[in-house]
Design an enzyme around this catalytic site. Structure first.
Site, mmCIF file in Angstrom:
data_model
loop_
_atom_site.group_PDB
_atom_site.id
_atom_site.type_symbol
_atom_site.label_atom_id
_atom_site.label_comp_id
_atom_site.label_asym_id
_atom_site.label_seq_id
_atom_site.Cartn_x
_atom_site.Cartn_y
_atom_site.Cartn_z
ATOM 1 N N ASP A 143 0.845 -1.195 0.000
ATOM 2 C CA ASP A 143 0.000 0.000 0.000
ATOM 3 C C ASP A 143 0.882 1.246 0.000
ATOM 4 O O ASP A 143 1.922 1.270 -0.651
ATOM 5 C CB ASP A 143 -0.900 -0.051 1.247
ATOM 6 C CG ASP A 143 -2.260 0.603 1.020
ATOM 7 O OD1 ASP A 143 -2.277 1.819 0.811
ATOM 8 O OD2 ASP A 143 -3.283 -0.100 1.060
ATOM 9 N N HIS A 181 -3.445 5.630 3.714
ATOM 10 C CA HIS A 181 -4.245 4.455 3.402
ATOM 11 C C HIS A 181 -3.667 3.173 3.999
ATOM 12 O O HIS A 181 -4.391 2.350 4.574
ATOM 13 C CB HIS A 181 -4.356 4.345 1.885
ATOM 14 C CG HIS A 181 -5.377 3.389 1.389
ATOM 15 N ND1 HIS A 181 -5.075 2.086 1.084
ATOM 16 C CD2 HIS A 181 -6.691 3.539 1.130
ATOM 17 C CE1 HIS A 181 -6.165 1.474 0.637
ATOM 18 N NE2 HIS A 181 -7.164 2.331 0.664
ATOM 19 N N ALA A 300 -6.234 -16.364 -7.920
ATOM 20 C CA ALA A 300 -5.372 -16.515 -6.752
ATOM 21 C C ALA A 300 -5.701 -15.558 -5.616
ATOM 22 O O ALA A 300 -5.088 -15.629 -4.552
ATOM 23 C CB ALA A 300 -3.915 -16.325 -7.167
ATOM 24 N N SER A 380 -11.682 -1.247 0.501
ATOM 25 C CA SER A 380 -10.324 -1.228 1.048
ATOM 26 C C SER A 380 -10.305 -1.635 2.504
ATOM 27 O O SER A 380 -9.337 -2.213 2.990
ATOM 28 C CB SER A 380 -9.719 0.173 0.937
ATOM 29 O OG SER A 380 -9.177 0.412 -0.316
#
Length: 439
Positions: A143, A181, A300, A380
């Site tokens: 991130d 974030h 995946a 998120s």
């Protein structure tokens, strides 16, 4: 980036957010073009000798490489021995929406912050911690970095942290947070509760992997390098709450990157790392017409949709049986009016407290006056809930491979019949059910 600014609701769009927006083709710091290529065989660096290209990252155990060189030279690169495909990398950049709504109420200075974590209560995290707390597990956050000085993030391993940033304007901070974030996601997964909030796996180790500069965009090559590094260091989970905005159609040019994304992610899973990703905030159907998002829509990844305090699908969350594995609390309600308190049910949590409370860089101001903490909503915020749950599972049974960990989480989710719900996939995760199944 798949989150929604804590004080923003863009009416009429179905979703809002600090999203990733295309800013052009990717370039390295020296101005050379950046490419992603698939390689049939090892030693790509040796094969690039005596060419105008240079290797930045070798990924997926040698199957994928990030290469820089002259612009408009994809054909020349494709001619290198054992290179099977070449795609020009792209750059994506954070776009922050304008403030549209003010908080209707805020907690007082003496508020018990754990009491504001409705998301952890829904998943019965407190009871789950009587069984497991994530001790011995390692969770990588791919991130913007993680605030290395936050009092609730004393479990960050800064020595293992890395920065993969093509045009790094803050190289001196290393894996520290270049924004906010990553710190918020890290707290959701594994805040220690030393001062304010508790994460899903408070005794897990956090590893910050920064792929964003302070100002500007991240390249797909660097995001993939971050995931590959997480597998290299044996991370039990790697969370990337990142995604291209909008529902892409199969013929879109951006989907040329999909094969490389899939190779890197599958390599990480083979090495034991569970990858958790956010479904995206476009209220989009990822099932009809072959729609997809990147890098989430590959087999995946555990792709996670976002739910509300009422256990409904949050209004902004993407959905679709073909993509969503599980759901987790991401904040806000199923409609904008209910989110703002214009409609709703008795006992609804007011805006912005119906967002997800987590750690916030201590150097930034908080929208609700809680230094070091803030509320955000988005898919998120849903994905690291699952990354933390992976940490709890692995702390109880380190022998489980990545697919087995995913199966345990799915089997113990709740709210759907079977494993193919359009909105929730196998269901909204439940921490207590999950850990008790492993006792």
């Amino acid at each position: 980036m798949s989150d929604i600014n804590r004080r923003t609701l863009l009416r009429g769009m179905g979703a809002a957010g600090a999203t990733l927006a295309f800013t052009g083709l990717a370039s390295a710091s020296d101005g050379s073009a950046q490419y992603l290529l698939r390689s049939n065989g090892n030693s790509i660096e040796r094969r690039l000798r005596n060419t105008d290209f240079a290797l930045r990252h070798e990924l997926a155990e040698g199957d994928v490489a990030v290469v820089t060189g002259p612009a408009d030279a994809a054909d020349e690169l494709a001619g290198v021995r054992q290179v099977s495909s070449v795609t020009r990398d792209v750059t994506v950049e954070l776009e922050l929406p304008e403030v549209d709504a003010e908080p209707s109420s805020t907690p007082g200075e003496d508020a018990a912050l754990r009491g504001l974590q409705w998301d952890k209560d829904l998943m019965q995290v407190g009871d789950a911690h009587e069984v497991a707390t994530g001790e011995g597990a390692r969770i990588a956050i791919v991130d913007t970095g993680i605030d290395l000085d936050h009092p609730d993030l004393g479990n960050v391993n800064a020595d293992l942290g890395r920065a993969f940033v093509a045009n790094d304007d803050v190289p001196e901070i290393g894996p520290d947070d270049s924004g906010y974030h990553g710190t918020h996601c890290a707290g959701i997964a594994a805040a220690t509760g030393e001062v304010g909030v508790v994460g899903m796996a408070p005794e897990a180790e956090l590893v910050p992997i920064r792929v964003f500069p302070a100002d500007g965009g991240a390249t797909f090559g660097d995001i993939l390098a971050g995931i590959d590094y997480a597998a290299e260091i044996g991370a039990d989970a790697a969370n990337f709450s990142l995604g291209i905005p909008g529902v892409q159609q199969p013929g879109a040019d951006i989907n040329k990157l999909r094969a490389n994304v899939q190779r890197v992610f599958q390599s990480a899973v083979r090495r034991g790392t569970v990858i958790t990703g956010s479904a995206g905030n476009d209220s989009g159907n990822l099932q009809q017409g072959g729609g997809l998002t990147l890098p989430n829509s590959v087999p995946a990844v555990i792709t996670v949709s976002a739910t509300s305090p009422a256990d409904t699908l949050s209004f902004y969350s993407n959905y679709g049986t073909s993509d969503i594995e599980v759901a987790a609390p991401g904040g806000w309600y199923e409609t904008i009016p209910r989110t703002l308190g214009e409609t709703g049910e008795p006992g609804d949590i007011p805006f912005p407290l119906n967002g997800v409370l987590s750690t916030w860089p201590t150097t930034l101001s908080s929208s609700v006056g809680l230094a070091g903490y803030d509320f955000i909503s988005g898919t998120s915020m849903a994905a690291p809930q699952v990354a933390g749950l992976v940490g709890l599972v692995r702390s109880l049974d380190p022998s489980l491979n990545a697919n087995q960990v995913e199966s345990v989480i799915k089997q113990n989710a709740e709210g759907t019949n079977g494993s193919s719900g359009t909105e929730f996939g196998a269901g909204r995760i439940n921490a207590l059910n999950t850990v008790e199944s492993l006792r």
